[in-house]
Structures are given as structure tokens and as C-alpha cells.
Design a protein around this motif. Structure first.
Motif, PDB file in Angstrom:
ATOM      1  N   LYS A   1      36.045 103.281  21.068  1.00  0.00           N
ATOM      2  CA  LYS A   1      35.170 103.352  19.902  1.00  0.00           C
ATOM      3  C   LYS A   1      33.743 103.600  20.374  1.00  0.00           C
ATOM      4  O   LYS A   1      33.298 103.041  21.379  1.00  0.00           O
ATOM      5  CB  LYS A   1      35.219 102.051  19.104  1.00  0.00           C
ATOM      6  CG  LYS A   1      36.596 101.655  18.619  1.00  0.00           C
ATOM      7  CD  LYS A   1      37.075 102.535  17.479  1.00  0.00           C
ATOM      8  CE  LYS A   1      36.346 102.232  16.197  1.00  0.00           C
ATOM      9  NZ  LYS A   1      36.916 102.989  15.047  1.00  0.00           N
ATOM     10  N   ALA A   2      33.021 104.437  19.619  1.00  0.00           N
ATOM     11  CA  ALA A   2      31.619 104.705  19.929  1.00  0.00           C
ATOM     12  C   ALA A   2      30.718 103.924  18.979  1.00  0.00           C
ATOM     13  O   ALA A   2      30.981 103.838  17.780  1.00  0.00           O
ATOM     14  CB  ALA A   2      31.332 106.195  19.806  1.00  0.00           C
ATOM     15  N   PHE A   3      29.662 103.350  19.524  1.00  0.00           N
ATOM     16  CA  PHE A   3      28.665 102.605  18.774  1.00  0.00           C
ATOM     17  C   PHE A   3      27.310 103.260  19.043  1.00  0.00           C
ATOM     18  O   PHE A   3      27.039 103.668  20.171  1.00  0.00           O
ATOM     19  CB  PHE A   3      28.603 101.144  19.229  1.00  0.00           C
ATOM     20  CG  PHE A   3      29.893 100.374  19.042  1.00  0.00           C
ATOM     21  CD1 PHE A   3      29.982  99.370  18.084  1.00  0.00           C
ATOM     22  CD2 PHE A   3      31.003 100.632  19.838  1.00  0.00           C
ATOM     23  CE1 PHE A   3      31.150  98.659  17.910  1.00  0.00           C
ATOM     24  CE2 PHE A   3      32.185  99.920  19.669  1.00  0.00           C
ATOM     25  CZ  PHE A   3      32.259  98.933  18.702  1.00  0.00           C
TER      26      PHE A   3
ATOM     27  N   ALA B   1      25.918  97.728  10.651  1.00  0.00           N
ATOM     28  CA  ALA B   1      25.351  96.683  11.496  1.00  0.00           C
ATOM     29  C   ALA B   1      26.369  95.581  11.702  1.00  0.00           C
ATOM     30  O   ALA B   1      27.241  95.352  10.885  1.00  0.00           O
ATOM     31  CB  ALA B   1      24.092  96.109  10.850  1.00  0.00           C
ATOM     32  N   GLY B   2      26.218  94.872  12.815  1.00  0.00           N
ATOM     33  CA  GLY B   2      27.204  93.874  13.183  1.00  0.00           C
ATOM     34  C   GLY B   2      26.972  92.524  12.563  1.00  0.00           C
ATOM     35  O   GLY B   2      27.057  91.514  13.241  1.00  0.00           O
ATOM     36  N   CYS B   3      26.671  92.464  11.290  1.00  0.00           N
ATOM     37  CA  CYS B   3      26.512  91.180  10.626  1.00  0.00           C
ATOM     38  C   CYS B   3      27.856  90.493  10.548  1.00  0.00           C
ATOM     39  O   CYS B   3      28.883  91.131  10.469  1.00  0.00           O
ATOM     40  CB  CYS B   3      25.927  91.364   9.233  1.00  0.00           C
ATOM     41  SG  CYS B   3      24.294  92.117   9.271  1.00  0.00           S
ATOM     42  N   GLN B   4      27.849  89.159  10.493  1.00  0.00           N
ATOM     43  CA  GLN B   4      29.089  88.412  10.572  1.00  0.00           C
ATOM     44  C   GLN B   4      29.637  88.017   9.217  1.00  0.00           C
ATOM     45  O   GLN B   4      30.561  87.221   9.124  1.00  0.00           O
ATOM     46  CB  GLN B   4      28.861  87.133  11.386  1.00  0.00           C
ATOM     47  CG  GLN B   4      28.434  87.416  12.796  1.00  0.00           C
ATOM     48  CD  GLN B   4      28.125  86.142  13.513  1.00  0.00           C
ATOM     49  OE1 GLN B   4      28.809  85.146  13.356  1.00  0.00           O
ATOM     50  NE2 GLN B   4      27.086  86.152  14.306  1.00  0.00           N
ATOM     51  N   ASP B   5      29.115  88.582   8.138  1.00  0.00           N
ATOM     52  CA  ASP B   5      29.504  88.105   6.819  1.00  0.00           C
ATOM     53  C   ASP B   5      30.638  88.883   6.203  1.00  0.00           C
ATOM     54  O   ASP B   5      30.883  88.789   5.035  1.00  0.00           O
ATOM     55  CB  ASP B   5      28.306  88.147   5.865  1.00  0.00           C
ATOM     56  CG  ASP B   5      27.718  89.538   5.752  1.00  0.00           C
ATOM     57  OD1 ASP B   5      26.929  89.749   4.830  1.00  0.00           O
ATOM     58  OD2 ASP B   5      28.034  90.390   6.589  1.00  0.00           O
TER      59      ASP B   5
ATOM     60  N   GLY C   1      19.059  92.556  21.785  1.00  0.00           N
ATOM     61  CA  GLY C   1      19.506  91.753  20.653  1.00  0.00           C
ATOM     62  C   GLY C   1      19.978  92.547  19.448  1.00  0.00           C
ATOM     63  O   GLY C   1      20.377  91.962  18.449  1.00  0.00           O
ATOM     64  N   THR C   2      19.952  93.876  19.518  1.00  0.00           N
ATOM     65  CA  THR C   2      20.470  94.683  18.420  1.00  0.00           C
ATOM     66  C   THR C   2      21.986  94.542  18.373  1.00  0.00           C
ATOM     67  O   THR C   2      22.657  94.575  19.395  1.00  0.00           O
ATOM     68  CB  THR C   2      20.103  96.168  18.628  1.00  0.00           C
ATOM     69  OG1 THR C   2      18.688  96.295  18.695  1.00  0.00           O
ATOM     70  CG2 THR C   2      20.641  97.025  17.489  1.00  0.00           C
ATOM     71  N   ARG C   3      22.529  94.404  17.171  1.00  0.00           N
ATOM     72  CA  ARG C   3      23.973  94.282  16.995  1.00  0.00           C
ATOM     73  C   ARG C   3      24.424  95.335  15.993  1.00  0.00           C
ATOM     74  O   ARG C   3      23.830  95.479  14.928  1.00  0.00           O
ATOM     75  CB  ARG C   3      24.336  92.876  16.508  1.00  0.00           C
ATOM     76  CG  ARG C   3      23.924  91.781  17.484  1.00  0.00           C
ATOM     77  CD  ARG C   3      24.085  90.391  16.886  1.00  0.00           C
ATOM     78  NE  ARG C   3      25.490  90.049  16.697  1.00  0.00           N
ATOM     79  CZ  ARG C   3      26.055  89.863  15.516  1.00  0.00           C
ATOM     80  NH1 ARG C   3      25.362  90.053  14.398  1.00  0.00           N
ATOM     81  NH2 ARG C   3      27.319  89.519  15.432  1.00  0.00           N
ATOM     82  N   THR C   4      25.476  96.063  16.330  1.00  0.00           N
ATOM     83  CA  THR C   4      25.939  97.137  15.460  1.00  0.00           C
ATOM     84  C   THR C   4      27.448  97.296  15.527  1.00  0.00           C
ATOM     85  O   THR C   4      28.059  97.036  16.562  1.00  0.00           O
ATOM     86  CB  THR C   4      25.260  98.469  15.839  1.00  0.00           C
ATOM     87  OG1 THR C   4      25.629  99.483  14.903  1.00  0.00           O
ATOM     88  CG2 THR C   4      25.641  98.914  17.229  1.00  0.00           C
ATOM     89  N   ARG C   5      28.024  97.699  14.427  1.00  0.00           N
ATOM     90  CA  ARG C   5      29.443  98.013  14.384  1.00  0.00           C
ATOM     91  C   ARG C   5      29.661  99.470  14.782  1.00  0.00           C
ATOM     92  O   ARG C   5      28.730 100.239  14.928  1.00  0.00           O
ATOM     93  CB  ARG C   5      30.011  97.734  12.987  1.00  0.00           C
ATOM     94  CG  ARG C   5      30.174  96.237  12.687  1.00  0.00           C
ATOM     95  CD  ARG C   5      31.057  96.022  11.472  1.00  0.00           C
ATOM     96  NE  ARG C   5      31.341  94.596  11.296  1.00  0.00           N
ATOM     97  CZ  ARG C   5      30.779  93.830  10.374  1.00  0.00           C
ATOM     98  NH1 ARG C   5      29.897  94.352   9.540  1.00  0.00           N
ATOM     99  NH2 ARG C   5      31.088  92.564  10.275  1.00  0.00           N
TER     100      ARG C   5
END
Length: 211
Positions: free
Chosen positions: A181-183, A21-25, A144-148
Motif C-alpha cells: 500500500k502507498a501512503f 488521515a489516520g484518525c482513530q475514530d 508526527g503526521t499520521r495518514t491512511r
């Protein structure tokens, strides 16, 4: 952590695939300076940047526009700086997913791929691997979903017009590499923006994208 498996042929081997997930931490990668971990849960907040007033730092860019210099936080390339230039973003289809060779874990719900083409340019310092920037990019969807990016642990996934990047290729100052890159995002959602995360205290940089 979302887990995906790909059935291999006669040997019955499995290709394990993870999405972050694309969390920023920070990052899940163990060789980052100071360690850190990342959640596998989707983040419903948009986390979008932008310029809300004159004199503020620029955080929103057009596709094809280069980011400011980013300092590597990988131990092996400590001190290196590089830029990222997202150039194209497209949302794939269920057919792409079906043909990828990946088998979905039912508990995660149906997913479709988003493809992001990005130019990585090494600016200064220690040589770095193309893969050193893997955890910086995040896709944010219209919901609003965020993913790496997708990480394939064993085996490989195949996507149309999106070859797997040479993540271990070394770049020296002045060298660039264009990668795709694929997400994986929930089926029914579309890519709204590419983001570059910058930790807890800075807004992410973002490149809005239409689907």
C-alpha cells in the motif's frame, strides 16, 4: 480531504485520488458497521502505542511480527477475524511521485510516497475481501503526521516495486495475501511506524520502521 488528480491521455479524463488521515475514530467507508467518518486533516500527535509496564497489553511489535486477531467491522464480512503482519516499510522519493502519474493539488503542499508491505491472513468467520482492512493501517512519520493509505477513485497510480493490490480478492479462513500500500506524506518527512488503529479507547498497535 486531500484531492489529487491524474491527467489521462486524449480523452482528458481525470483520475481522482484521495488520502485519508489516520484518525482513530473509524472509517470513511460507507459499508462499515455503524457508519462513521474520518477527517482528512493531518494529526500531529504521535498516537504511538507501547508497553509502559508489566502486565499491560502488548501494543508494539517488530516488522514481520503478526498482530493479534482483528475483527472485521465491514458489514459484508461481519464476524470475520484476520491478522496483519507489516513486513517492510520504505520512504519513497520526489522522483517516485513525479513518475506516478498523479498531479498534486498545490494547496496540500508537496508529498512523497511511503510504501508498506503487509501480509493479510484470514483467521476465522465469514470470507472477507483483502480491501476490508484498508482503513486499519496508518503510517506515522518522524514529524508526527499520521495518514491512511492512498485511495485512487478513477484511474491508477504507478509506484516502483509496489503493485496495486487486488482489494476485491476474497480470503477464506487460513488464506493469506501479501500486499503493498502507498501512503502520501509531506515531503521531507520519513516513515517512523506503521500503526493499526483500534478506535477511540484502545491504543493503536505499532510496528516501528526506519525510514
Amino acid at each position: 480531504m486531500s484531492a489529487w488528480t491524474r491527467g489521462a491521455a486524449a480523452a482528458g479524463a481525470l483520475a481522482l485520488v484521495l488520502t485519508l488521515a489516520g484518525c482513530q475514530d473509524g472509517s470513511s467507508r460507507s459499508d462499515r458497521k455503524g457508519g462513521g467518518s474520518s477527517s482528512s486533516e493531518s494529526d500531529s500527535g504521535s498516537g504511538s502505542g507501547g508497553e509502559s509496564g508489566s502486565g499491560e497489553e502488548k501494543t508494539t511489535y517488530r516488522l514481520g511480527e503478526e498482530s493479534p486477531a482483528i475483527e472485521s467491522d465491514m458489514k459484508a464480512s461481519e464476524g470475520a477475524t484476520y491478522t496483519l503482519t507489516p513486513t517492510r516499510v520504505t520512504t519513497g522519493t520526489k522522483a517516485d511521485m513525479d513518475a506516478s502519474g498523479l498531479k498534486k493539488d498545490d494547496k496540500d503542499g508537496p508529498k512523497i510516497p511511503v510504501y508498506v508491505w503487509t501480509k493479510v491472513t484470514h483467521k476465522s468467520g465469514t470470507p472477507m475481501e483483502v480491501g476490508d482492512m484498508d482503513d486499519d493501517l496508518v503510517v506515522r512519520t518522524d514529524k508526527g503526521t499520521r495518514t491512511r493509505a492512498l485511495i485512487v477513485i478513477l484511474g491508477e497510480a504507478k509506484w516502483p516495486d509496489c503493485p496495486a493490490p487486488e482489494t476485491d480478492k476474497k480470503l477464506s479462513p487460513g488464506q493469506s495475501q501479501e500486499i503493498c500500500k502507498a501512503f502520501l506524506v509531506p515531503e521531507g518527512e520519513k516513515a517512523a511506524a506503521v500503526e493499526v488503529t483500534r478506535g477511540f479507547y484502545k491504543k493503536p498497535l505499532e510496528w516501528p520502521a526506519a525510514g
